[in-house]
Every structure is written in C-alpha cells, then in structure tokens.
Design a protein around this motif. Structure first.
Motif, PDB file in Angstrom:
ATOM      1  N   GLU A 188       0.898  -1.148  -0.039  1.00  0.00           N
ATOM      2  CA  GLU A 188      -0.038  -0.014   0.088  1.00  0.00           C
ATOM      3  C   GLU A 188       0.999   1.282  -0.061  1.00  0.00           C
ATOM      4  OE1 GLU A 188      -2.994   2.457   2.953  1.00  0.00           O
ATOM      5  OE2 GLU A 188      -1.968   0.573   3.481  1.00  0.00           O
TER       6      GLU A 188
ATOM      7  N   ARG B 141      -6.426   2.947   0.715  1.00  0.00           N
ATOM      8  CA  ARG B 141      -5.937   1.625   0.393  1.00  0.00           C
ATOM      9  C   ARG B 141      -6.495   1.424  -1.112  1.00  0.00           C
ATOM     10  NH1 ARG B 141      -3.991  -1.733   3.592  1.00  0.00           N
ATOM     11  NH2 ARG B 141      -3.985  -1.629   5.908  1.00  0.00           N
TER      12      ARG B 141
ATOM     13  N   ARG C 230      -3.363  -3.438  -1.687  1.00  0.00           N
ATOM     14  CA  ARG C 230      -3.960  -2.968  -0.397  1.00  0.00           C
ATOM     15  C   ARG C 230      -3.155  -3.406   0.815  1.00  0.00           C
ATOM     16  NH1 ARG C 230      -8.983  -4.745   1.283  1.00  0.00           N
ATOM     17  NH2 ARG C 230      -8.748  -6.585   0.168  1.00  0.00           N
TER      18      ARG C 230
END
Length: 355
Positions: A195, A200, A238
């Motif tokens: 990330e 995200r 993410r």
C-alpha cells in the motif's frame, strides 16, 4: 444497596491488613513486593491475614501514581489489528519489543491509527510510544505528542524531529533484488507494491500516486528498485497479504506473452507467494516462465514459494532495538538510532528469462 455495591464499599485496604497483622503499612507493602528486610514469618503472617480479608494486593494505579509512570509502552500500528496481524513482520517486531520492555516491568499497549480517525496518541496512558512503519501523515500528531514530553521511537519511518528511528535499508535491499534480476538478463520487470497510501486504493503505479504516497517502506523499496529499473511500473496493492499478491499477479500475467513481464518484484514475501499462486493458476511455471522475488524472509506455507528468492530482514532484532531505545530514553540516557541491513537469500524462484 446492592450486593455488588456493598462488596465495593467493604473492599479491604493495605492499611486494614497491616492493622490486623500487627505491622506498619510500609512493612505490609514490603511483604507483598517481596523486597526489603521483612522476615519470612512476618511475610507469611501478612499474606495469611490478607487472604482472610480478601485483599489481593496493592492497587497498581496507586503504584503508578507514586512512580509518576504508567508502566505502559504504546505500540502504534497504522492499521486495524486484524490487518496488522496478518503480516508476520509486525508480530515479530512486537515480540522483539516485548522481549526487552517486559522484563523491565513494562506492559505493551497496542494502538491503531487508521485514516480519518481522531488520534489516540494525545491522551493514551503511556510512558513512551513506538511507531510502526508510520507514514508521513502522522507528522501533525507526532508534533502534538512531543509536547507531552514522552519518548518517541519509530521503526521504518520517515525522518521526524524528536523521534528516534530504528531503520531498515529498504533502498539498498530492494536494489540488491533488482540487480539480481538484471544480472540474470531480465528487462521486462513489474513491481507488486505494498500500500502506498493515503487510503487503500489499488491500481497502476503512477508518478502522481508515488508523489502523493505516504507509506515510507513501500516508497523506499520502490526507490531502490528504480535505481536499477528507472521506469519500473506495476500495481499497488492494499497491503501485505497473499490474496492481494494473487490479485495483482493475475492482472499482470493474464495478458499476451509479448506484454507479460519476465520477472516480478514483490515488496513482501506474502505478496510474492500470491504472485506465484497466480502464475500457477494461469499455467505459467516459476522460474521457467516467470521469475519472482520477495522481501522479508518469512516462512511461507505454500510449497511453491517455500524456496523464494528474497531478502531476510531482522524483524525481531529491530523490535528489540526499539525496546532498548525506549528504556534508555525513559532512564534519561542518550540513545541513538540504528539502521538494519537485510541479507540477500537466493532461492529457486529466479532464473534467466527464456530466449
């Protein structure tokens, strides 16, 4: 008055125990602490009286007030706990901190600082804070916390005034991995990044996204890669999860062979494991059709990724270094930051690209 209210009202005190045992309050206190010149006979008498009265020992809150400290070290994670504990590196670093601060009679309090929340750093009942891989967005909160006068230690964070950093040479380690692939002959290389923040959001690695990025380790690892592959692109995930590596790997590899990368640099071993699984699902062999490298040196359950080419970072030692820094600062002693270096570990997931 209820039974519970009556129990609270009748709760015995250390003074009551001392009176019943025929000793001073200070002697009774020493009997409970196990320290000081108290005979075994007196200690046994005090503890027996305390048991009869239902007294469990001195209130730890009163002890904290006397010491002027809570006996708590806060560990700040920029994520929910469920996500943070999916990454074994976070767990290893917490173990390292506890290894050092626990024997020094400190407890560890986990604090989460997720995007958009009111900061918990301003009023948390802690003597010191350890910030995990914190992003540049914490600057304002850190500035406010510094006014509390408590020690601040970070692990893999951007330089911040008044914060002692325990660092990792993310740039150098990532450059080693990229150079390894370059020496093998790979020129079409993609990155599966951690990330980048803020938020995200997934998608392509773009100059705009990098410029707006706030996640220090991910940005530093990308910088190291681009020292060898200046135009390296790829996908942002993410976080360090196998499922995210699989999603990104599928997107990068499910294309015509002429457009497919011959190597993927994953910014964590968990992401690399997901990429390898995606390659297998698409009928691609590793390292025959695709070379994959990771970062961290953690144990992976998937046998296809067990012998991953990666760099091994000393996560537990980083936690211990942070713990030692906290104890030194709490004692009013000088403390200096430390930069750790990861060690390159060749595996069976890299090879020259097919002609």
């Amino acid at each position: 008055m209820s039974r519970a209210e009556g129990d609270v009202a009748a709760r015995p005190t250390l003074a009551a125990v001392a009176r019943a045992a025929g000793v001073s309050a200070s002697t009774a206190s020493l009997a409970f602490s196990g320290a000081g010149p108290v005979s075994d006979e007196t200690r046994s008498r005090v503890l027996a009286v305390a048991a009869d009265l239902g007294y469990g020992g001195p209130d730890p809150r009163a002890r904290s007030l006397r010491r002027g400290r809570s006996g708590i070290v806060g560990a700040v994670l920029e994520d929910t706990l469920s996500n943070a504990f999916r990454d074994p590196i976070n767990v290893a670093m917490l173990d390292g901190i506890a290894d050092v601060t626990g024997p020094a009679d400190n407890s560890l309090l986990l604090l989460t600082e997720t995007e958009g929340e009111h900061t918990r750093l301003l009023d948390a009942p802690v003597d010191a804070l350890v910030l995990f891989g914190c992003s540049t967005r914490l600057d304002a909160s850190v500035s406010t916390v510094r006014r509390r006068g408590i020690p601040l230690v970070s692990i893999e964070a951007p330089p911040m005034e008044g914060v002692l950093d325990i660092g990792e040479d993310n740039v150098g380690a990532s450059r080693l991995l990229a150079q390894h692939l370059h020496d093998l002959g790979h020129r079409r290389v993609a990155v599966v990044a951690l990330e980048l923040g803020p938020g995200r959001e997934t998608g392509d690695i773009t100059d705009a996204r990098v410029a707006a990025g706030t996640t220090w380790p991910a940005l530093e690892r990308l910088r190291g890669t681009r020292l060898v592959y200046p135009d390296a692109g790829g996908l942002v995930t993410r976080g360090s999860w196998t499922s995210e590596g699989h999603r990104a790997g599928t997107q990068l590899l499910d294309v015509p062979a002429s457009e497919r990368p011959t190597a993927i640099i994953a910014q964590s071993d968990l992401l690399a494991s997901g990429v390898i699984a995606a390659a297998a699902d698409l009928g691609l062999s590793v390292p025959g059709d695709l070379s994959v490298v990771g970062y961290d040196g953690v144990r992976l359950d998937d046998p296809r990724a067990a012998d991953l080419t990666t760099v091994v970072q000393p996560a537990v030692e980083k936690g211990r270094a942070a713990g030692r820094a906290v104890l030194a600062l709490l004692a009013g002693e000088a403390a200096t930051g430390t930069i750790f270096t990861s060690v390159f570990r060749p595996g069976s997931t890299t090879a020259p690209p097919r002609a």
